[in-house]
Design an enzyme around this catalytic site. Structure first.
Site, mmCIF file in Angstrom:
data_model
loop_
_atom_site.group_PDB
_atom_site.id
_atom_site.type_symbol
_atom_site.label_atom_id
_atom_site.label_comp_id
_atom_site.label_asym_id
_atom_site.label_seq_id
_atom_site.Cartn_x
_atom_site.Cartn_y
_atom_site.Cartn_z
ATOM 1 N N LYS A 91 48.686 -32.924 -10.612
ATOM 2 C CA LYS A 91 49.141 -33.496 -9.334
ATOM 3 C C LYS A 91 49.071 -35.023 -9.376
ATOM 4 O O LYS A 91 49.825 -35.708 -8.695
ATOM 5 C CB LYS A 91 48.280 -32.945 -8.184
ATOM 6 N N HIS A 124 40.414 -18.024 -5.069
ATOM 7 C CA HIS A 124 41.740 -18.623 -5.095
ATOM 8 C C HIS A 124 42.195 -18.910 -3.676
ATOM 9 O O HIS A 124 42.340 -17.982 -2.880
ATOM 10 C CB HIS A 124 42.714 -17.658 -5.756
#
EC number: 4.1.1.31
Length: 908
Positions: free
Chosen positions: A577, A148
């Site tokens: 996005k 991550h």
């Protein structure tokens, strides 16, 4: 109409008791370690933070206090508030486990929380044992652990949290006063140690760190949970056939090199060796326990000839055990496991007494075969109950985990494949005149198909290649060696990021051919699945056509094998996005249905790999609920889902939580797979299509069409500071530019959550409804008759509740372009208000999440911890952007980032 949750709603008794105890212990630890003056500063700040006006984003008392802080005091208070935030989570989680236990005990509940529940429900609906055996044989449920880029917690802090959770769980029982006092003192000690443990990393985390951190959770909670589950399933549903590999684990750690300079062949080797050590040590421990228990003498019971033959292979057997063939066989198995560990990890297994000269198992199947000999002998001679389910559980886990524990995926961007092939063709002189990068799509496919029709290599050991090409070839060679060492099951898939065309699928096949993982010829074969990742809205729309082109190629059938199953990965992050929340979710769902249709039409099975993140904007939410909301016909018993960063610790941080989540996921996959296919309602399809398209345009109008938005984003969120923090091994952006399209989706979402906008989880819905001309009645019908839309609304409502427009407006003040910032924020605020009103009108609620009181309580609790951290972060960002470059100030900002992320349980 209220637009936020009722923050005055009283918390449950257990959450309140836990939060108060942990808060008191932290105050006690600060006073003990730092002195009364320091404790008084924390108490003063917490009192100011408890004022009503903080919840509305207006906190003059708190702001005045923070403005007067020295940098050193700011660091101190940031630590204190972040620690309070972490401890509040623990208190809630422990109380939450109590609620889960109470809920699981309710009779007559038809919700399939467990695989055993799901089997019972299906049998009640007419499924036979033969039906279930067939279903189990096809199931493949794989949570995939990934790194991550915005993971903020250190492993040391996770260890402290785990121990505090364990101690708090003990206090759920009524304890004698002396034992309760002892546990309280232990809690104080753990909290004091946590206070003295650094929350941040002085250097950027490495891939090695990520592998070690994830394996710590695998070792302590995930693997024990899997062992527990297979033991339970073997006993309760084992009559329906072999269970493994119904559930297994996957990983990207050490193999995901898309935009990651630190991942290469060496990290791949490290990941496999580290994983192997964990699982081989467990096997050895189980075999050792069986050896201790099975001191069964042939003087009292017959055994099979196969067992005697296996026992006879033991080197230098003790004269005291000549009549104990089970022990002799298990001694041989233990020695061979030791040899496997020496070969794969360079060290013997746990409990090994020395080197042996036996041959290592060449494949996990041979280990399973030896264990099966023991099981068969016990069954035939009435002794199976002597070892209970332990031996069968060991076999099932071995089938699922092999010698590699978790299957590793390789991932790379299609652009890198193109550049690598271009260089190989130029250096090899193959196909004179081929300049691969200059070819159009049709010409590229022709060249690649021709390359797969023979075995001639493109690579020469006598040619020097560029650093990028050499690295690609070395990584693939390491993967090929792993297959030779661990077996084909060690690799999950080769994931192609930014896949958009047929050539994108063919390119890695040609590259893998260079290291012996693909064999060319008239009927090409492969030892690893190649899976395109469709990420953007456009790629999701075009994905079915690409799949059709691929499956129409004769070579695809030989590469997919005798039981063809094509894996496709669906991207939630970049599609969000690219087009916003509604368009992304709709694009993934319609893409999945269209892909399933194409695969079925071509006679090929489909395995979808859902690239979900932890936040709502990136596909987050309860995994089981997400599976049950998938379009009919898309699950097919097979599913892979990413589990990222902070969500790994949250969903699998302790054994009970890991077991509950894994069991629930398996149950959901079983139920979703058996959902009957149905023709979509044309009215529903038309309404959803119109909403998604209108939402897409509304999102794009703000994020990509407004020329001031890019500067707005970089100024009103802490993205600039996040980019500079040591909170992940992967760069936050794919390039050095500030363009939003180049920014990775995770820091994009992380920035919006830090500033309390939560924009990726809801923006575009309300304007999409208006543009599409949909009424509230139509939306209610959609929610009542369409699981996908109901799930979309539920997750969106959570994001709306977690957002805080009052605090977000304070971040807007950071922008130097005041007029543009206020204009854009006004549009965002209108959309938030409209989306909140619509969410409530659709379900007839009066406050966000008032139909989910536990979740509302959780959000309220988080807000009380996080709101003051936001105000402190605002003060520190103002100083930083005014030119203060003090290293201590940077540290204080990092601590507020960690605290907000922990409190919201959301980094991206």
């Amino acid at each position: 109409m209220p637009l936020s949750i009722d923050v005055d709603r009283p918390t449950s008794k257990h959450v309140r008791q836990n939060a108060n105890l942990l808060s008191d212990l932290l105050s006690e630890a600060i006073a003990y370690l730092e002195g009364d003056e320091a404790a008084a500063l924390v108490a003063k700040a917490r009192k100011a933070a408890s004022r009503e006006d903080v919840a509305n984003g207006d906190a003059p008392v708190l702001d005045h206090l923070f403005a007067d802080l020295s940098t050193e005091q700011a660091v101190f208070l940031a630590r204190a508030f972040a620690s309070h935030s972490l401890l509040a989570n623990i208190g809630e989680d422990v109380a939450g486990r109590r609620r889960h236990a109470e809920a699981d005990a309710q009779p007559g509940d038809e919700r399939p929380r467990t695989l055993v529940d799901a089997v019972r429900i299906l049998k009640d609906h007419g499924k036979t044992d033969a039906d279930l055996a067939k279903i189990f044989a096809a199931m493949n449920v794989v949570p995939v652990l990934t790194a991550h880029p915005t993971e903020v917690r250190r492993r040391s802090m996770v260890d402290r949290e785990t121990e505090i959770s364990r101690l708090m769980a003990l206090r759920r029982h009524h304890l004698p006063p002396d034992l309760d006092a002892e546990i309280r003192e232990s809690l104080f000690r753990e909290i004091a140690l946590m206070w003295r443990t650094r929350l941040y990393r002085p250097e950027r985390i490495t891939v090695k760190d990520e592998i070690r951190n994830a394996l710590s959770i695998v070792r302590t909670s995930i693997l024990p949970a899997i062992i527990d589950l297979y033991g339970d399933w073997t006993q309760k549903v084992g009559e329906h056939g072999h269970l493994a590999p119904l559930l297994k684990m996957g990983s990207w750690l050490g193999g995901d090199r898309d935009g990651h300079p630190g991942v290469n062949g060496e990290t791949l080797k490290l990941a496999f060796a580290s994983q192997s050590r964990v699982i081989l040590d467990w096997y050895a421990g189980e075999v050792r326990k069986l050896w201790s228990n099975l001191a069964v003498s042939t003087a009292y019971t017959p055994v099979s000839q196969e067992l005697l033959a296996l026992a006879a292979q033991t080197k230098d057997p003790s004269v005291h055990r000549l009549d104990e063939p089970y022990r002799l066989a298990l001694e041989l198995i233990f020695d061979r496991l030791t040899a496997v560990s020496q070969k794969l990890t360079g060290a013997p297994v746990a409990f090994a007494t020395g080197d042996t000269d036996v041959d290592a198992y060449g494949h996990p199947d041979a280990f399973v075969a030896d264990l099966s000999v023991i099981i068969d002998s016990l069954e035939r001679n009435g002794g199976e109950r002597l070892v209970g389910t332990a031996l069968r559980t060991l076999v099932e886990v071995a089938k699922a985990c092999g010698f590699h524990l978790m299957s590793l995926d390789l991932r790379q961007n299609a652009d890198v494949h193109e550049r690598t092939l271009d260089e190989l063709y130029r250096r090899a002189g193959a196909g004179a005149g081929v300049e691969y990068l200059k070819l159009d799509e049709e010409a590229r496919c022709k060249v690649l198909i021709e390359e797969l029709s023979h075995q001639r290599p493109l690579v020469s050991p006598f040619t020097a290649y560029s650093e990028e090409t050499a690295k690609e070839l070395a990584t693939m060679e390491a993967a090929a060696q792993a297959v030779r060492d661990y077996g084909h099951g060690c690799l999950g898939a080769y994931i192609i990021s930014k896949a958009a065309t047929l050539s994108d699928i063919l390119e890695p096949l040609v590259l893998l051919k260079q290291v012996g993982m693909v064999w060319g010829g008239a009927a090409p074969r492969a030892s690893v699945k190649v899976a395109p990742l469709f990420e953007t809205i456009g790629d999701l729309e075009n994905g079915p056509a690409v799949l059709r082109q691929w499956l129409e190629l004769p070579l695809s059938r030989t590469i997919l094998g005798d039981r063809p199953v094509q894996e496709i990965m669906l991207g939630y992050s970049d599609s969000n996005k690219d087009g916003g929340y509604v368009a992304s979710r709709r694009g993934v769902a319609t893409g999945a249905s269209a892909l399933a249709y194409e695969a079925d039409r071509m006679g090929v099975g489909l395995q979808l790999f859902h690239g979900r993140g932890g936040s709502v904007g990136r596909g987050g939410g309860p995994a089981a609920e997400a599976v049950l909301a998938q379009p009919a016909g898309t699950v097919q018993g097979r599913i892979r889902m990413t589990e990222q960063g902070e969500m790994i610790a949250r969903r699998f941080g302790d054994q009970p939580t890991a077991r509950r989540n894994l069991d629930g996921l398996a149950a959901a996959v079983l139920m979703a797979s058996e959902r009957p296919a149905h023709k979509p309602d044309p009215k529903v399809e038309a309404a959803m299509t119109a909403l998604a398209e209108a939402s897409f345009h509304g999102f794009r109008a703000l994020v990509y069409d407004d020329p001031a938005f890019e500067d707005f984003f970089w100024s009103v969120t802490p993205i600039s500071e996040i980019v500079g923090l040591n909170i992940g091994s992967r760069p936050a952006s794919r390039t050095a530019s500030r363009k939003i399209e180049d920014l990775r989706a995770i820091p994009w979402v992380f920035s919006w959550s830090q500033s309390r906008f939560m924009l990726p989880g809801w923006y575009g819905f309300a304007s999409g409804v208006e543009r599409a001309g949909l009424s509230v009645e139509q939306l209610r019908d959609l929610a009542g008759n369409f699981d996908f839309f109901a799930s979309l609304l539920s997750n969106m409502e959570l994001a709306l509740a977690q957002s805080h427009m009052g605090i977000a407006s304070r971040y807007v003040d950071l922008s130097p372009a005041k007029a543009d910032a206020q204009r854009i924020f006004a549009a965002i605020q209108r959309e938030h208000e409209a989306a909140s009103n619509l969410a409530l009108a659709i379900r007839g609620g009066s406050a966000l999440l008032d139909n989910q009181p536990d979740l509302a309580e959780s959000v309220a609790l988080a807000s009380r911890s996080v709101d003051p951290l936001n105000h402190l972060q605002l003060e520190l960002l103002s100083r930083r952007r005014a030119g203060d470059q003090d290293e201590e100030l940077r540290l204080a900002i990092q601590l507020t980032v960690a605290g907000i992320a922990a409190g919201l349980r959301n980094t991206g």
